[in-house]
Design an enzyme around this catalytic site. Structure first.
Site, PDB file in Angstrom:
ATOM      1  CB  THR A  37      -0.946   0.003   1.220  1.00  0.00           C
ATOM      2  OG1 THR A  37      -1.776  -1.147   1.173  1.00  0.00           O
ATOM      3  CG2 THR A  37      -1.816   1.248   1.231  1.00  0.00           C
ATOM      4  CB  CYS A  38       3.971   2.072   1.837  1.00  0.00           C
ATOM      5  SG  CYS A  38       3.401   1.494   3.450  1.00  0.00           S
ATOM      6  CB  SER A  39       5.276   0.709  -2.966  1.00  0.00           C
ATOM      7  OG  SER A  39       6.345   0.530  -2.053  1.00  0.00           O
TER       8      SER A  39
END
Length: 246
Positions: A53-55
Site C-alpha cells: 500500500t505504501c508503494s
C-alpha cells in the site's frame, strides 16, 4: 473499532528527535527543529518502505499532489517510516518521490514520541509505525488523521486527498497529465507552454528516451508530435489542447 488506543497529539509539539540520514555517501544528522521550525509541513507515516500500500498508493499520491499542497501553503511533505536510511534511500530511488522528503525514523524515537509505535512481530517487522498523517505548523501538530485501530493495515483517512481536503476544501485536484514530445519540436514547446500557463503539472515522455515513434502511434493513433493525455483521455496535439482549454 475506533482509534481510542492512539492519542491524538493535536496542539502538542512534535517529538524532539535527531535522524541519522545518508546523503551522497556521508552521514548527515537532521533534527526535528530543522524539519519543522517556521514551516507548514505535512507528515505521513507508514509501516514500511517497499510494502504494497505504501508503494502503490500512499507515497505516490502525496508526490503527485505536492504542487497543489504547495499552492495552498505547505512548505514540505515528509514521509516517515521506522526504517534505516539505506532502506529509505533505496525506496526513494525505486519510487516517484522527488516531491517528498523521506525521513528514516530508524530507532522509532519519533514514532514512539507520537504514541504510534506498534508491534508487528507477527509479520516479522518488529516495532513499526501505525499509519497516520498530520499537519504540523511551526513544530505544533495542527491536525491528525490516525487510521482506525483494527486488524491489518487500514488505509482510510491518512491519504493525500483527505489531507488536502482538510487544508483546502475547494482545491482543484488536477487530472494526471502526460505529453509525448520530440526534441526540437515547436508544436511540443507550444503545448508545454499552454499546460504551464493553465497551471498543469505534467509528465513529459521524450522520443528516443522514454517513448518511441511506434509507441506514439500505438497510444494515440497519430504520427505527429506532441500528443497530450489528460485524465486517461487522449486530447491530441497542440491545437487540440488549445481547443480543450478554450
Amino acid at each position: 473499532m475506533s482509534n481510542t488506543n492512539f492519542n491524538d497529539k493535536t496542539g502538542q509539539a512534535v517529538p524532539n528527535v535527531t535522524f541519522a540520514t545518508r546523503v551522497n555517501d556521508e552521514w548527515v544528522n537532521r533534527t526535528t527543529e530543522e524539519l519543522f521550525k517556521g514551516k507548514t509541513v505535512v507528515v505521513f507515516s507508514l509501516p514500511g518502505a517497499f510494502t504494497p500500500t505504501c508503494s502503490s498508493t500512499h507515497l505516490p499520491r502525496y508526490n503527485e499532489l505536492a504542487a497543489t499542497f504547495k499552492a495552498h501553503g505547505v512548505d514540505e511533505i515528509i514521509c516517515m517510516s521506522v526504517n534505516d536510511t539505506f532502506v529509505m534511500n533505496a525506496w526513494a530511488s525505486d519510487q516517484e518521490a522527488a516531491n517528498v522528503t523521506l525521513i528514516p525514523d530508524g530507532n522509532g524515537q519519533f514514532t514512539e514520541g507520537m504514541g504510534l509505535l506498534v508491534d508487528k512481530a507477527d509479520l516479522g517487522f518488529g516495532k513499526r509505525s501505525w499509519r497516520y498523517s498530520m499537519l504540523v505548523k511551526d513544530g505544533i501538530v495542527d491536525k491528525m488523521f490516525i487510521e482506525p485501530n483494527k486488524p491489518g493495515d487500514p488505509f482510510e483517512v491518512s491519504d493525500a486527498d483527505t489531507m488536502l481536503s482538510y487544508i483546502a476544501p475547494n482545491a482543484v485536484k488536477q487530472l494526471p497529465t502526460t505529453i509525448l514530445t520530440k526534441p526540437g519540436c515547436p508544436f511540443c514547446a507550444k503545448a508545454k507552454t499552454l499546460l504551464k500557463d493553465k497551471g498543469y503539472q505534467y509528465e513529459e515522455l521524450v522520443m528516443g528516451k522514454e517513448v518511441s515513434f511506434t509507441s506514439l502511434k500505438a497510444l494515440s493513433g497519430k504520427e505527429t508530435w506532441p500528443q497530450v493525455f489528460i485524465g486517461g483521455k487522449h486530447i491530441g496535439g497542440s491545437d487540440d489542447l488549445a481547443a480543450y482549454f478554450a
